[in-house]
Design a protein around this motif. Sequence first.
Motif, PDB file in Angstrom:
ATOM      1  N   SER A 166       0.861  -1.183   0.000  1.00  0.00           N
ATOM      2  CA  SER A 166       0.000   0.000   0.000  1.00  0.00           C
ATOM      3  C   SER A 166       0.896   1.233   0.000  1.00  0.00           C
ATOM      4  CB  SER A 166      -0.882  -0.028   1.255  1.00  0.00           C
ATOM      5  OG  SER A 166      -1.763   1.079   1.261  1.00  0.00           O
ATOM      6  N   THR A 167       0.692   2.111  -0.990  1.00  0.00           N
ATOM      7  CA  THR A 167       1.554   3.281  -1.151  1.00  0.00           C
ATOM      8  C   THR A 167       0.683   4.510  -1.370  1.00  0.00           C
ATOM      9  OG1 THR A 167       3.177   1.883  -2.262  1.00  0.00           O
ATOM     10  CG2 THR A 167       3.418   4.251  -2.563  1.00  0.00           C
ATOM     11  N   LYS A 168       1.002   5.588  -0.674  1.00  0.00           N
ATOM     12  CA  LYS A 168       0.227   6.809  -0.867  1.00  0.00           C
ATOM     13  C   LYS A 168       0.553   7.425  -2.224  1.00  0.00           C
ATOM     14  CE  LYS A 168      -1.199  11.077   1.368  1.00  0.00           C
ATOM     15  NZ  LYS A 168      -1.181  11.896   2.587  1.00  0.00           N
ATOM     16  N   ALA A 169      -0.474   7.837  -2.950  1.00  0.00           N
ATOM     17  CA  ALA A 169      -0.294   8.504  -4.246  1.00  0.00           C
ATOM     18  C   ALA A 169      -1.436   9.484  -4.439  1.00  0.00           C
ATOM     19  CB  ALA A 169      -0.285   7.474  -5.377  1.00  0.00           C
ATOM     20  N   PHE A 170      -1.115  10.749  -4.731  1.00  0.00           N
ATOM     21  CA  PHE A 170      -2.113  11.787  -4.993  1.00  0.00           C
ATOM     22  C   PHE A 170      -3.202  11.805  -3.911  1.00  0.00           C
ATOM     23  CE2 PHE A 170      -0.134  10.594  -8.993  1.00  0.00           C
ATOM     24  CZ  PHE A 170       0.346  11.825  -9.405  1.00  0.00           C
ATOM     25  N   GLN A 193      -3.361   7.834 -11.973  1.00  0.00           N
ATOM     26  CA  GLN A 193      -3.798   8.063 -10.586  1.00  0.00           C
ATOM     27  C   GLN A 193      -4.161   9.519 -10.291  1.00  0.00           C
ATOM     28  OE1 GLN A 193      -1.076   6.270 -11.438  1.00  0.00           O
ATOM     29  NE2 GLN A 193      -1.080   4.301 -10.356  1.00  0.00           N
ATOM     30  N   ARG A 194      -3.401  10.483 -10.829  1.00  0.00           N
ATOM     31  CA  ARG A 194      -3.663  11.875 -10.465  1.00  0.00           C
ATOM     32  C   ARG A 194      -5.102  12.268 -10.830  1.00  0.00           C
ATOM     33  NH1 ARG A 194      -4.539  16.263 -12.845  1.00  0.00           N
ATOM     34  NH2 ARG A 194      -3.961  15.443 -14.881  1.00  0.00           N
ATOM     35  N   LEU A 195      -5.496  11.958 -12.054  1.00  0.00           N
ATOM     36  CA  LEU A 195      -6.844  12.360 -12.478  1.00  0.00           C
ATOM     37  C   LEU A 195      -7.925  11.484 -11.834  1.00  0.00           C
ATOM     38  CD1 LEU A 195      -8.422  14.364 -14.109  1.00  0.00           C
ATOM     39  CD2 LEU A 195      -8.164  12.896 -16.118  1.00  0.00           C
ATOM     40  N   ALA A 196      -7.620  10.203 -11.622  1.00  0.00           N
ATOM     41  CA  ALA A 196      -8.603   9.338 -10.932  1.00  0.00           C
ATOM     42  C   ALA A 196      -8.866   9.881  -9.533  1.00  0.00           C
ATOM     43  CB  ALA A 196      -8.098   7.899 -10.870  1.00  0.00           C
ATOM     44  N   ALA A 197      -7.806  10.374  -8.870  1.00  0.00           N
ATOM     45  CA  ALA A 197      -7.970  10.963  -7.533  1.00  0.00           C
ATOM     46  C   ALA A 197      -8.839  12.211  -7.618  1.00  0.00           C
ATOM     47  CB  ALA A 197      -6.602  11.300  -6.947  1.00  0.00           C
ATOM     48  N   GLU A 198      -8.546  13.047  -8.612  1.00  0.00           N
ATOM     49  CA  GLU A 198      -9.300  14.302  -8.754  1.00  0.00           C
ATOM     50  C   GLU A 198     -10.772  14.045  -9.100  1.00  0.00           C
ATOM     51  OE1 GLU A 198      -7.293  17.130 -11.393  1.00  0.00           O
ATOM     52  OE2 GLU A 198      -9.288  17.731 -12.086  1.00  0.00           O
ATOM     53  N   LEU A 199     -11.019  13.089  -9.998  1.00  0.00           N
ATOM     54  CA  LEU A 199     -12.395  12.817 -10.423  1.00  0.00           C
ATOM     55  C   LEU A 199     -13.173  12.023  -9.381  1.00  0.00           C
ATOM     56  CD1 LEU A 199     -11.628  11.798 -14.136  1.00  0.00           C
ATOM     57  CD2 LEU A 199     -12.814  13.880 -13.397  1.00  0.00           C
ATOM     58  N   GLY A 200     -12.440  11.240  -8.573  1.00  0.00           N
ATOM     59  CA  GLY A 200     -13.114  10.366  -7.612  1.00  0.00           C
ATOM     60  C   GLY A 200     -13.572   9.077  -8.264  1.00  0.00           C
TER      61      GLY A 200
END
Length: 282
Positions: A6-10, A69-76
């Motif tokens: 498990s690694t933190k990303a965005f 990951q960056r956009l998946a995090a932003e979009l939810g």
Amino acid sequence: MELINSTKAFDGLQQQYRHSSRLLNCPMVFSVFLPQDKEGDTIRKYPVLYWLSGLTCTDENFSQKAGAQRLAAELGIILVVPDTSPRGDGVADDSAYDLGQGAGFYVNATQEPWRQHYRMYDYIVDELPQLIEMHFPTNNRRGIFGHSMGGHGALVIGMRNPQRYQSVSAFSPICNPIACPWGEKALGAYLGADAQSWENYDATVLIGRAVEHLPILVSQGDQDQFLGKQLKPHALQIAAEASGYPLKLEHHQGYDHSYYFIASFIEEHLRFHADFLLKIDA
Ligand SMILES: N[C@@H](CCC(=O)N[C@@H](CSC=O)C(=O)NCC(=O)O)C(=O)O
């Protein structure tokens, strides 16, 4: 289900899990990206976008190379990335890269020595979503996308299950596997010599017969080394036009078959899916 890492990303978590697959009859690993809600709202539920990878891949190629990951995090949006076949010493294999482990082609094999483990179609449609929806904060919205062999899998699984998915997309998919060397080899081995049984796994055949029209986006590079011999997007386009299916097929000048192409257009694909996965029903 066992957490492997498990690694933190965005602000979210990129994780890898192992579980015992009932359908594939072996342990399986998958990756998941979980967005972290900025307000810390633990009851927020997310749609899930399943990525199906291509020949020779594991769950790690997409997670490490696509930059989703960056956009998946932003979009939810939760991203789920399964492996491309059953694995292990007790699982049938072949020395070639395009058959056996790493090359499950997202079908349910009916032939020896494959049928004991190679049930990737049912695994992706049924077992994996059940597991994901039991363990993660999901709502009832799903999209599916993939690359090459995985693009074929996404198109076929999406079109055969329009009630389960809101949207489908593919990078450089194998569009007409019943009529290309990769497909003829794999479908012949997994399903046997009766080529009629292959048609349920052919996006070009399915798009010609589709009654429900899920939104489909296909992106293809014109410098792809597999374009003419293996991928055949033109066949998909002709079948879609003949049946009136509103396929969105984009050709991109200068791009090849690699993850550089995927990384270049991943934002467009994520936003395409977001339009359907995040839509509020009227
Ligand atoms: N080794 C083979 C081709 C292997 C290859 O190109 N795999 C692609 C998918 S091809 C269709 O399913 C891939 O995604 N590779 C992993 C990566 O990280 O790039 C050959 O040499 O022909």
